[in-house]
Design a protein around this motif. Sequence first.
Motif, mmCIF file in Angstrom:
data_model
loop_
_atom_site.group_PDB
_atom_site.id
_atom_site.type_symbol
_atom_site.label_atom_id
_atom_site.label_comp_id
_atom_site.label_asym_id
_atom_site.label_seq_id
_atom_site.Cartn_x
_atom_site.Cartn_y
_atom_site.Cartn_z
ATOM 1 N N PRO A 140 -11.539 -4.435 -2.620
ATOM 2 C CA PRO A 140 -11.885 -5.739 -2.055
ATOM 3 C C PRO A 140 -10.808 -6.338 -1.154
ATOM 4 C CG PRO A 140 -11.466 -5.909 -4.414
ATOM 5 C CD PRO A 140 -11.414 -4.464 -4.063
ATOM 6 N N THR A 141 -9.543 -5.986 -1.366
ATOM 7 C CA THR A 141 -8.462 -6.476 -0.506
ATOM 8 C C THR A 141 -7.395 -5.393 -0.391
ATOM 9 O OG1 THR A 141 -6.896 -7.396 -2.123
ATOM 10 C CG2 THR A 141 -8.771 -8.796 -1.511
ATOM 11 N N ALA A 142 -6.500 -5.571 0.574
ATOM 12 C CA ALA A 142 -5.397 -4.634 0.781
ATOM 13 C C ALA A 142 -4.287 -4.822 -0.248
ATOM 14 C CB ALA A 142 -4.835 -4.809 2.191
ATOM 15 N N GLU A 143 -4.432 -5.784 -1.129
ATOM 16 C CA GLU A 143 -3.402 -6.042 -2.129
ATOM 17 C C GLU A 143 -3.667 -5.363 -3.467
ATOM 18 O OE1 GLU A 143 -0.157 -7.848 -2.466
ATOM 19 O OE2 GLU A 143 -0.453 -6.857 -0.548
ATOM 20 N N ILE B 75 -2.802 11.955 6.373
ATOM 21 C CA ILE B 75 -2.925 10.555 5.947
ATOM 22 C C ILE B 75 -1.762 9.778 6.549
ATOM 23 C CG2 ILE B 75 -3.032 8.983 3.983
ATOM 24 C CD1 ILE B 75 -3.989 11.497 2.350
ATOM 25 N N ALA B 76 -2.080 8.888 7.449
ATOM 26 C CA ALA B 76 -1.052 8.099 8.136
ATOM 27 C C ALA B 76 -0.668 6.888 7.293
ATOM 28 C CB ALA B 76 -1.563 7.637 9.495
ATOM 29 N N PRO B 77 0.595 6.513 7.307
ATOM 30 C CA PRO B 77 1.005 5.295 6.615
ATOM 31 C C PRO B 77 0.329 4.077 7.241
ATOM 32 C CG PRO B 77 2.926 6.548 7.351
ATOM 33 C CD PRO B 77 1.713 7.186 7.960
ATOM 34 N N CYS B 78 0.182 3.043 6.457
ATOM 35 C CA CYS B 78 -0.358 1.785 6.977
ATOM 36 C C CYS B 78 0.628 0.656 6.644
ATOM 37 C CB CYS B 78 -1.739 1.497 6.408
ATOM 38 S SG CYS B 78 -1.840 1.449 4.614
ATOM 39 N N ARG B 79 0.571 -0.380 7.421
ATOM 40 C CA ARG B 79 1.434 -1.534 7.172
ATOM 41 C C ARG B 79 0.936 -2.237 5.917
ATOM 42 N NH1 ARG B 79 5.182 -4.169 9.854
ATOM 43 N NH2 ARG B 79 4.867 -3.130 11.837
ATOM 44 N N SER B 80 1.870 -2.582 5.056
ATOM 45 C CA SER B 80 1.509 -3.267 3.824
ATOM 46 C C SER B 80 1.158 -4.721 4.110
ATOM 47 C CB SER B 80 2.680 -3.185 2.837
ATOM 48 O OG SER B 80 2.279 -3.698 1.590
ATOM 49 N N GLU B 81 0.206 -5.242 3.371
ATOM 50 C CA GLU B 81 -0.159 -6.650 3.505
ATOM 51 C C GLU B 81 1.043 -7.537 3.182
ATOM 52 O OE1 GLU B 81 -3.248 -9.487 4.302
ATOM 53 O OE2 GLU B 81 -3.278 -7.317 4.479
ATOM 54 N N ASN B 82 1.780 -7.171 2.137
ATOM 55 C CA ASN B 82 2.985 -7.886 1.739
ATOM 56 C C ASN B 82 4.178 -7.136 2.345
ATOM 57 O OD1 ASN B 82 5.286 -8.805 0.412
ATOM 58 N ND2 ASN B 82 4.250 -9.039 -1.552
ATOM 59 N N PRO B 83 4.908 -7.749 3.277
ATOM 60 C CA PRO B 83 5.991 -7.044 3.964
ATOM 61 C C PRO B 83 7.108 -6.553 3.043
ATOM 62 C CG PRO B 83 5.948 -9.366 4.596
ATOM 63 C CD PRO B 83 4.759 -9.119 3.728
ATOM 64 N N VAL C 25 6.701 3.097 1.763
ATOM 65 C CA VAL C 25 5.660 3.456 2.707
ATOM 66 C C VAL C 25 4.335 3.332 1.966
ATOM 67 C CG1 VAL C 25 4.717 5.293 4.162
ATOM 68 C CG2 VAL C 25 7.182 5.035 3.947
ATOM 69 N N THR C 26 3.355 2.743 2.619
ATOM 70 C CA THR C 26 2.050 2.511 2.010
ATOM 71 C C THR C 26 1.010 3.438 2.624
ATOM 72 O OG1 THR C 26 2.628 0.190 1.632
ATOM 73 C CG2 THR C 26 0.283 0.747 1.566
ATOM 74 N N PHE C 27 0.162 4.015 1.764
ATOM 75 C CA PHE C 27 -0.944 4.868 2.199
ATOM 76 C C PHE C 27 -2.222 4.331 1.572
ATOM 77 C CE2 PHE C 27 2.802 7.548 2.317
ATOM 78 C CZ PHE C 27 2.688 8.181 3.538
ATOM 79 N N GLU C 28 -3.339 4.550 2.251
ATOM 80 C CA GLU C 28 -4.624 4.092 1.735
ATOM 81 C C GLU C 28 -5.431 5.291 1.271
ATOM 82 O OE1 GLU C 28 -6.522 0.500 3.568
ATOM 83 O OE2 GLU C 28 -8.020 2.025 4.088
ATOM 84 N N ASP C 29 -5.959 5.212 0.040
ATOM 85 C CA ASP C 29 -6.755 6.322 -0.479
ATOM 86 C C ASP C 29 -8.171 6.272 0.108
ATOM 87 O OD1 ASP C 29 -8.491 4.764 -2.120
ATOM 88 O OD2 ASP C 29 -7.539 5.382 -3.985
ATOM 89 N N PRO C 30 -9.002 7.276 -0.147
ATOM 90 C CA PRO C 30 -10.342 7.322 0.454
ATOM 91 C C PRO C 30 -11.236 6.140 0.110
ATOM 92 C CG PRO C 30 -9.760 9.485 -0.391
ATOM 93 C CD PRO C 30 -8.694 8.526 -0.869
#
Length: 129
Positions: free
Chosen positions: A68-71, A96-104, A111-116
Motif C-alpha cells: 500500500p505504501t513505499a514505507e 533489479i535496480a535500486p530505488c530511492r527510499s521514501e525515508n532518506p 540501498v533499497t530494492f523493491e520486490d515483485p
Amino acid sequence: MPPPTLRVARPTNDIGRVARFYTEGLGFEVLAHFEDHEGFDGIILGRRDSPWHIEFTHQHGVTVANAPTAEYLLVLYLPEREAWDAAVARMQALGIAPCRSENPYWDRQGVTFEDPDGYRVVLQNAAWG
C-alpha cells in the motif's frame, strides 16, 4: 529458554517471482514449501541458523494488491562491507535496480530494492544498535 522464532507471513500473486527475489537476490534459503494446503500454496524462506523466516502464500482464486505504501520495509543489517557489496551485486545481477527510499535515512548507509509485489527491502551497511 530458546528465543522465539519470528515468522512474517505475506500473501503474493506470484510465489515463483517473489521466491527468486529473496533466494537468488538476498541469499535466503527455502526452508519449506507446500501446495494446495486447504486452498493455499506457500514457501517459507530464511536462514537455517536464524530464529526468523518469511512465509509467502497464495490463496487459490484470490488476487492481492501490491504494497500500500513505499514505507513497508524489510531492513537487513549487513555491517560487513564485503557481505553488503555482495548482496547489492546479487540484486543488480538479477536486473533489479535500486530505488530511492521514501525515508532518506535509509539512503545514507543503505540501498533499497523493491520486490515483485512492491514491498521494499533495505540492505543497510551498518550494525544494528
